[in-house]
Design an enzyme around this catalytic site. Structure first.
Site, mmCIF file in Angstrom:
data_model
loop_
_atom_site.group_PDB
_atom_site.id
_atom_site.type_symbol
_atom_site.label_atom_id
_atom_site.label_comp_id
_atom_site.label_asym_id
_atom_site.label_seq_id
_atom_site.Cartn_x
_atom_site.Cartn_y
_atom_site.Cartn_z
ATOM 1 N N GLU A 40 0.850 -1.199 0.000
ATOM 2 C CA GLU A 40 0.000 0.000 0.000
ATOM 3 C C GLU A 40 0.880 1.240 0.000
ATOM 4 O O GLU A 40 1.632 1.484 0.942
ATOM 5 C CB GLU A 40 -0.899 -0.012 1.239
ATOM 6 C CG GLU A 40 -1.706 1.266 1.404
ATOM 7 C CD GLU A 40 -2.457 1.323 2.745
ATOM 8 O OE1 GLU A 40 -2.716 0.260 3.347
ATOM 9 O OE2 GLU A 40 -2.756 2.445 3.192
ATOM 10 N N ARG A 44 0.127 10.417 0.108
ATOM 11 C CA ARG A 44 0.396 11.532 1.016
ATOM 12 C C ARG A 44 1.624 12.311 0.601
ATOM 13 O O ARG A 44 2.024 13.252 1.291
ATOM 14 C CB ARG A 44 0.637 11.016 2.439
ATOM 15 C CG ARG A 44 -0.567 10.381 3.051
ATOM 16 C CD ARG A 44 -0.296 10.069 4.509
ATOM 17 N NE ARG A 44 -1.023 8.884 4.886
ATOM 18 C CZ ARG A 44 -0.794 8.184 5.987
ATOM 19 N NH1 ARG A 44 0.164 8.543 6.812
ATOM 20 N NH2 ARG A 44 -1.507 7.116 6.262
ATOM 21 N N THR A 68 -4.624 5.877 1.774
ATOM 22 C CA THR A 68 -5.078 7.237 2.081
ATOM 23 C C THR A 68 -5.920 7.811 0.927
ATOM 24 O O THR A 68 -5.831 8.990 0.608
ATOM 25 C CB THR A 68 -3.892 8.186 2.417
ATOM 26 O OG1 THR A 68 -2.887 7.470 3.134
ATOM 27 C CG2 THR A 68 -4.353 9.343 3.305
ATOM 28 N N LYS A 128 -10.993 -2.302 6.960
ATOM 29 C CA LYS A 128 -9.804 -1.872 7.695
ATOM 30 C C LYS A 128 -10.278 -1.266 9.023
ATOM 31 O O LYS A 128 -11.182 -0.424 9.024
ATOM 32 C CB LYS A 128 -9.077 -0.826 6.855
ATOM 33 C CG LYS A 128 -8.017 -0.030 7.588
ATOM 34 C CD LYS A 128 -7.265 0.855 6.607
ATOM 35 C CE LYS A 128 -6.492 1.948 7.318
ATOM 36 N NZ LYS A 128 -5.544 2.633 6.446
HETATM 37 C C1 3PG Z 1 -0.812 5.296 8.720
HETATM 38 O O1 3PG Z 1 -1.755 6.003 8.984
HETATM 39 O O2 3PG Z 1 0.279 5.738 8.384
HETATM 40 C C2 3PG Z 1 -1.013 3.833 8.738
HETATM 41 O O3 3PG Z 1 -2.199 3.485 9.331
HETATM 42 C C3 3PG Z 1 0.129 3.142 9.394
HETATM 43 O O4 3PG Z 1 0.133 3.430 10.725
HETATM 44 P P1 3PG Z 1 1.407 3.005 11.578
HETATM 45 O O5 3PG Z 1 2.510 3.942 11.210
HETATM 46 O O6 3PG Z 1 0.959 3.173 13.013
HETATM 47 O O7 3PG Z 1 1.733 1.582 11.239
#
Ligand code: 3PG
Length: 208
Positions: A40, A44, A68, A128
């Site tokens: 994934e 961002r 995202t 999720k």
């Molecule tokens: C994020 O929002 O970056 C993902 O959900 C991953 O979260 P994490 O950095 O806590 O694994």
């Protein structure tokens, strides 16, 4: 490939935030070598779409998706870049409609039972849980197993190498997501061997 099939490829879906396009292919190759094919890439960063495109073109063993994803426009852009699935931190009607119309393998995010019920009405069986740790983590998942027995979850957000094994033992957890397979300093240093080792550890985690 539908979302359940993608989630079944490995116990962990790494959440990748790629700042430099040039990191995309070596990062993806390291994760795939370690046994983690579904990746994934979060939308961002400015590099995200090009990173997805390069992985899709140059790492055929990977199944690259976009994370995202918050709007139909982002979903379309991700698909155009070659994303084979999309992940969202939440679930809006416009996004659900767009995913349905485009036939995109989609993993929408939920944090409440009502959101999970609404997505079950849309036909979703894999959701999720985000942000998993803040939402209640393992206790949340155990508590919803009774009332929502048909639903499976991919907890993400605050899940790490220390807690992933316990999450994966829960009957309603299909896989977990997390950024710990691609530590920022390892990516910045191009330490692909470290990332391959982290992926190899994650790939051996057991699911029920
Ligand atoms: C994020 O929002 O970056 C993902 O959900 C991953 O979260 P994490 O950095 O806590 O694994």
């Amino acid at each position: 490939m539908d979302m359940a099939t993608i989630a079944a490829l490995a116990p962990v879906v790494p959440v990748l935030t790629i700042e430099r396009v040039g990191d995309a292919v070596p990062l993806a190759r390291a994760l795939v070598r370690g046994g983690i094919p579904a990746l994934e890439v979060t939308l961002r960063t400015e590099a995200a779409l090009e990173a997805i495109a390069r992985i899709a073109a140059e790492v055929p063993e990977a199944v690259v998706g976009a994370g995202t994803v918050r709007s139909p426009q982002q979903l379309e852009a991700a698909r155009g870049a070659g994303a084979r699935f999309a992940v969202s931190p939440g679930c809006t009607a416009t996004l659900l409609q767009a995913a349905r119309e485009t036939g995109t393998a989609f993993l929408p995010g939920v944090q409440t039972v009502s959101e999970a019920m609404a997505l079950a009405d849309w036909g979703y069986r894999l959701l999720k849980l985000f942000p998993a740790d803040a939402a209640g983590g393992m206790r949340w998942l155990q508590a919803v197993r009774g009332p929502l027995p048909e639903l499976q979850f991919c907890p993400t957000g605050g899940v790490g190498a220390d807690t992933a094994p316990a999450f994966l033992l829960l009957a309603n957890v299909a896989c977990v997501g997390g950024s710990w397979l691609a530590p920022r300093d390892a990516v910045a240093a191009g330490d692909w061997e470290r990332i391959e080792r982290l992926a190899a550890q994650a790939a051996t985690l057991k699911r029920p």
